[in-house]
Structures are given as C-alpha cells and as structure tokens.
Design a protein around this motif. Structure first.
Motif, PDB file in Angstrom:
ATOM      1  N   VAL A 219      38.342  39.428  41.839  1.00  0.00           N
ATOM      2  CA  VAL A 219      37.607  39.863  43.034  1.00  0.00           C
ATOM      3  C   VAL A 219      38.391  39.520  44.295  1.00  0.00           C
ATOM      4  N   ASP A 220      38.911  38.296  44.380  1.00  0.00           N
ATOM      5  CA  ASP A 220      39.684  37.877  45.557  1.00  0.00           C
ATOM      6  C   ASP A 220      40.942  38.713  45.714  1.00  0.00           C
ATOM      7  N   TYR A 222      41.581  41.781  44.473  1.00  0.00           N
ATOM      8  CA  TYR A 222      41.251  43.175  44.764  1.00  0.00           C
ATOM      9  C   TYR A 222      40.940  43.369  46.248  1.00  0.00           C
ATOM     10  N   GLN A 223      40.263  42.402  46.827  1.00  0.00           N
ATOM     11  CA  GLN A 223      39.879  42.534  48.240  1.00  0.00           C
ATOM     12  C   GLN A 223      41.067  42.334  49.191  1.00  0.00           C
ATOM     13  N   GLN A 224      42.209  41.951  48.646  1.00  0.00           N
ATOM     14  CA  GLN A 224      43.415  41.790  49.472  1.00  0.00           C
ATOM     15  C   GLN A 224      44.352  42.991  49.407  1.00  0.00           C
ATOM     16  N   GLU A 226      45.050  47.294  49.415  1.00  0.00           N
ATOM     17  CA  GLU A 226      44.531  48.585  49.875  1.00  0.00           C
ATOM     18  C   GLU A 226      44.860  49.617  48.811  1.00  0.00           C
ATOM     19  N   VAL A 251      31.013  39.871  47.316  1.00  0.00           N
ATOM     20  CA  VAL A 251      31.486  41.252  47.489  1.00  0.00           C
ATOM     21  C   VAL A 251      30.396  42.186  48.011  1.00  0.00           C
ATOM     22  N   ASN A 254      31.396  45.113  50.068  1.00  0.00           N
ATOM     23  CA  ASN A 254      32.421  46.011  49.527  1.00  0.00           C
ATOM     24  C   ASN A 254      31.782  47.001  48.554  1.00  0.00           C
ATOM     25  N   ILE A 257      33.289  47.800  44.805  1.00  0.00           N
ATOM     26  CA  ILE A 257      33.170  46.893  43.660  1.00  0.00           C
ATOM     27  C   ILE A 257      31.807  47.106  43.020  1.00  0.00           C
TER      28      ILE A 257
END
Length: 368
Positions: A219-220, A222-224, A226, A251, A254, A257
């Motif tokens: 999760v961490d 993926y959120q970093q 683009e 999340v 977002n 997700i």
C-alpha cells in the motif's frame, strides 16, 4: 490404508492454504483406493462470518467428521485437535496426519494410547505469526516441540524450515513442497461489473489480510508511484480485524485501491486470470499456495526475497528486499510492459512442470 487428517479448519474450504492442501491430498488419495477421514472443526467460516458452513459427511469420497470446537481466537485449533484426537484414538485409522504446529501438542496422546503412526506437515513456523501472542505463541511452540520429539515422520514445505528443524531439534525431515493444477483462464465479467476492472488494469494481492503478508508495504509503495493501474487487495482478515481496518483507513482517499473482501469461485478465477502483476510482499511464509496459483494462471509475479517465495519463482519473476518499501517502489517502477509480458509467457509452464499434486501424493503415500 486407513488415514486420518487433522489440523485443518474444514474441507471443502478456501479458508487458508492448509485447507487447500488437505483437500488436494485427500481427494487424490481416495481415487487411489485409500480410506480417508478428515476431522473438520466446528464453528463459523474464519474469513467470512456470514458464509454458511455446511455440515457434510462426505466430500468426493473423503469421509468428514465434525469435531467439537470452542470457536474463539487462540483456542479453536487447540480444542478441535484435543477432541479430535480422542475420536481418532477409537478409530481404525492406521496413520494420523497432523497439519500445522499447534495441533501437534496432542501427539503424545495418540502415541501413548495407540499404535497408530503419526505424520506431521509443518506448513510454516506458526509461532512467528504476528496475530499470536502470549499463551497462544507458547502453545504453538510446544506443539512444534512435540512434533519434533514424537512424530514418526515430518514433512516440511521449504528447505529453510528443514534447516531450522535440524539445527533446533537435530530432527531429520522430508522436504515435500505443495503442488498446483492447471486452471482455466477466464475473461472479465464479475470483476468488471463489481469493480470496473479490465484485463491487465490492476496489480493484485490475494490472500489473508494479516500483518506478516506485508500488505502495508505494498500500500505504501503503490501510493508513491504514478501509474494507470489500480491495486486490488483481495482477501479477508483472519483474527486481524484491526490490521484490516488500519489498511482501509490508510487508503480511504485513494479510489484506485480496491478491497474486495473474501473471494472464491468465479470471482477469484477472474482476478487471477486478468491481473497485470501479482504481488506477494510477505515477511513470513510456509509455502505460499497463492503464489503457485498466480503463476499457474500465467501471471508476472513480484514477491519479497524471502527464501519461501524466491525459491518458488526462480528466475521467472521479480523480487524486492523484504520489508523495504523503497526497493518495492523501485521494482514496481522498473516493471515495463515488455518485462511483464516476458514473465507472463514463461511462468505457467515453469510452475506446472515443477510442482505437481500427483507427485506430492506419491511422496506422501510412500512416507506413510
């Protein structure tokens, strides 16, 4: 032979890897003429409390006996194995096959009061799992010691665990990894209607939502990055509701997700069949059946570099340094379409050739 299986939750079921292993072994052994009885736990479905648990007496030729179970975290396995062992004591079974460590605490009862042979499969070092603590951890470790001391034969699913038993207990074990079958690849239908997913439009994690699976790293990471791919986290909590909620809270802003909850049947087949990349960021595994399944569907797989995952994928997938989010970010960045396509073309034939359920059954019956 007359063979008893105990330690799983229940079959038929997808409540965990152990249940799938027991189902694959027993249904194949019955076809070879053996008399198999599985001692199923009572209680509710572990991953979906709303799902009805059918009380069957037989499944594909395998006899099923329901065992008295106190359906609470930390005591379900203990109570079902205790009461199940007494049923087995008075049965005509010649071989008793225990699955997982905690249930092995009752092996001395079987050995003291019968001439039955005991085989144990260690699916992983369960006392290391984050969801346990205090008494439960100590009980599981005690079960491990009883297996090492009293079992006639022990099966392990990784060379890493084989080395552990030799070093810790000076106990020889048999390395018999899990198997996998060729699946049917299916097109998007249910997942298109429910989640607006298309083929190759998402990264997939599929498994139990527990801390040792490392989903928080994914999760961490993926959120970093683009990217125009979504992240699908498929599975349910296993006595880890607070961890599941922490992930959802992290999340909630977002929309890319997606948490599906527990999946099975056609929806599960569609998720495997149409993923862009399957990701398994675990800190701890026994031998991940979900990874074998993902590769059998022809997926490009990205896993942590723990031996239990790296050994399975070989050079037909990608690894990142365990628990290192920055390295996971790097590997996600470097997964070009061409690289993904290459691994997709190679993974299925590679995994089906290496891991066969029929071969697993051959070796297990030889051990019996």
């Amino acid at each position: 032979m007359k063979i008893a299986m105990i330690g799983h939750k229940r079959i038929p079921s997808r409540e965990g890897g152990v249940e799938r292993v027991v189902e694959e072994l027993t249904t194949r052994m019955v076809k070879r003429g053996h008399d198999i009885t599985c001692y199923n736990r009572g209680g509710k479905h572990v991953l979906d409390k709303n799902q009805e648990v059918k009380s069957l007496k037989e499944y594909n030729g395998v006899k099923l006996k329901k065992v008295l179970t106190i359906d609470k975290k930390g005591v379900a396995a203990m109570t079902s194995s205790f009461f199940g062992s007494f049923k087995i004591l008075f049965s005509k079974n010649e071989v008793v096959h225990f699955h997982a460590e905690g249930v092995c605490a009752v092996i001395p009862i079987i050995k003291a009061f019968s001439k039955k042979k005991v085989v144990v499969t260690i699916h992983g070092l369960d006392w290391q799992r984050a969801k346990w603590g205090g008494f439960a951890t100590k009980y599981i470790k005690f079960g491990e010691k009883m297996a090492a001391k009293y079992a006639d034969e022990i099966i392990v699913l990784s060379e890493n665990v084989q080395c552990y038993f030799k070093k810790q207990y000076n106990r020889d074990t048999h390395f018999i990894p899990n198997g996998v079958s060729r699946p049917e690849i299916v097109k998007v239908d249910i997942i298109k209607k429910k989640y607006q997913l298309k083929k190759d439009s998402y990264f997939l994690f599929l498994g139990r939502i527990v801390p040792e699976k490392g989903i928080h790293y994914l999760v961490d990471a993926y959120q970093q990055i683009e990217i125009d791919k979504k992240l699908v986290i498929a599975g349910a909590a296993s006595d880890t509701d607070s961890y599941y909620q922490e992930l959802k809270d992290k999340v909630k802003e977002n929309e890319n997700i997606i948490f599906t909850g527990f999946v099975q049947g056609k929806e599960l087949e569609e998720l495997y069949s149409n993923a862009y990349v399957y990701v398994l960021p675990s800190d701890l595994e026994g031998m991940p059946l979900s990874l074998l399944e993902a590769m059998s569907y022809g997926n490009c797989c990205l896993t942590s570099d723990i031996p239990e995952c790296a050994t399975v994928i070989g050079d037909k997938g990608v690894t990142f340094k365990k628990s290192k989010v920055e390295d996971l970010v790097k590997q996600l960045h470097e997964l070009s379409d061409d690289k993904v396509k290459k691994y997709k073309q190679e993974s299925q034939s590679y995994i089906l050739k290496r891991y066969s359920w029929d071969e697993v059954v051959d070796k297990t019956l030889k051990l019996y």
